[in-house]
Write a protein that holds these residues in place. Structure first.
Motif, short mmCIF file in Angstrom:
data_model
loop_
_atom_site.label_atom_id
_atom_site.label_comp_id
_atom_site.label_asym_id
_atom_site.label_seq_id
_atom_site.Cartn_x
_atom_site.Cartn_y
_atom_site.Cartn_z
N LYS A 126 0.84 -1.21 0.00
CA LYS A 126 0.00 0.00 0.00
C LYS A 126 0.87 1.25 0.00
CE LYS A 126 -4.15 -1.95 1.99
NZ LYS A 126 -5.11 -1.93 3.08
N THR A 127 2.02 1.17 0.66
CA THR A 127 2.98 2.27 0.64
C THR A 127 4.36 1.71 0.32
OG1 THR A 127 3.40 2.11 3.03
CG2 THR A 127 1.70 3.68 2.31
N ARG A 128 5.16 2.53 -0.39
CA ARG A 128 6.49 2.12 -0.80
C ARG A 128 7.46 3.27 -0.55
NH1 ARG A 128 2.83 1.80 -4.33
NH2 ARG A 128 2.01 -0.16 -5.06
N ALA A 129 8.69 2.90 -0.26
CA ALA A 129 9.74 3.90 -0.13
C ALA A 129 11.03 3.32 -0.68
CB ALA A 129 9.92 4.31 1.33
N ALA A 186 6.85 6.38 -5.23
CA ALA A 186 7.40 6.19 -3.88
C ALA A 186 8.20 7.40 -3.44
CB ALA A 186 8.29 4.95 -3.85
N ASN A 187 8.20 7.65 -2.14
CA ASN A 187 9.12 8.63 -1.59
C ASN A 187 10.51 8.02 -1.57
OD1 ASN A 187 7.44 10.90 -0.85
ND2 ASN A 187 6.52 9.53 0.65
N GLN A 225 10.01 13.44 -5.15
CA GLN A 225 9.78 12.36 -4.21
C GLN A 225 10.73 12.39 -3.02
OE1 GLN A 225 9.98 11.83 -7.55
NE2 GLN A 225 7.88 11.26 -7.95
N VAL A 240 8.24 7.46 6.71
CA VAL A 240 8.25 7.25 5.26
C VAL A 240 9.11 6.05 4.89
CG1 VAL A 240 9.12 8.22 3.08
CG2 VAL A 240 7.71 9.61 4.59
N GLY A 299 8.19 2.72 7.43
CA GLY A 299 6.81 2.29 7.32
C GLY A 299 6.16 2.18 8.69
N THR A 315 1.86 -3.39 5.50
CA THR A 315 1.52 -3.13 4.11
C THR A 315 2.56 -2.25 3.42
OG1 THR A 315 0.19 -1.17 4.60
CG2 THR A 315 -0.94 -3.30 4.64
N HIS A 316 3.62 -1.92 4.12
CA HIS A 316 4.68 -1.05 3.59
C HIS A 316 5.87 -1.88 3.13
CE1 HIS A 316 7.32 2.46 3.34
NE2 HIS A 316 8.25 1.69 3.90
N THR A 334 9.98 -1.30 1.85
CA THR A 334 11.13 -0.42 1.63
C THR A 334 12.08 -1.12 0.68
OG1 THR A 334 10.95 0.56 3.83
CG2 THR A 334 13.05 0.79 2.70
#
Length: 121
Positions: free
Chosen positions: A10-13, A38-39, A56, A73, A76, A80-81, A83
């Protein structure tokens, strides 16, 4: 497997380490970061103007010495994150004297000759 993890997240970095610079992959990593939405952050040993000047860019990651925003960031907040650590070695300098809290179960580490996913090669 890496593509699946990134697609399901759901989130990526993305965090870039000095090996990314050594192999001159700055532009490729910036392109990937933009495509992922992604950041990104650099480590102390990977000061890179291309990444730091991008939309980003979230800052310089250095474990507990990072801002609260940047730590959330990159590290996470839940399962759901994901890196993606590209060329980042686990050393005291880039992890804030080993204070970084990168979750090994949500971490994909990309090195010159191998990839580590969930702590396994």
């Amino acid at each position: 497997v890496t593509v699946e993890l990134l697609a399901l997240a759901k989130t990526r970095a993305v965090v870039a380490g000095h090996l990314m610079l050594r192999h001159n992959q700055s532009e490729a990593l910036l392109d990937l970061t933009q495509k992922l939405g992604a950041n990104c952050a650099s480590t102390f040993s990977c000061k890179d103007g291309n990444l730091e000047g991008s939309e980003q860019a979230a800052g310089i990651y250095c474990g507990a010495m990072s801002t609260d925003f940047l730590a959330k960031v990159i590290e996470g907040e839940d399962s759901t994150h994901v890196t993606l650590a590209v060329g980042m070695t686990n050393n005291e300098f880039d992890t804030g004297v080993f204070t970084g809290k990168l979750n090994q179960h949500n971490l994909v580490q990309v090195f010159s000759e191998h990839v580590v996913i969930n702590g396994e090669q």
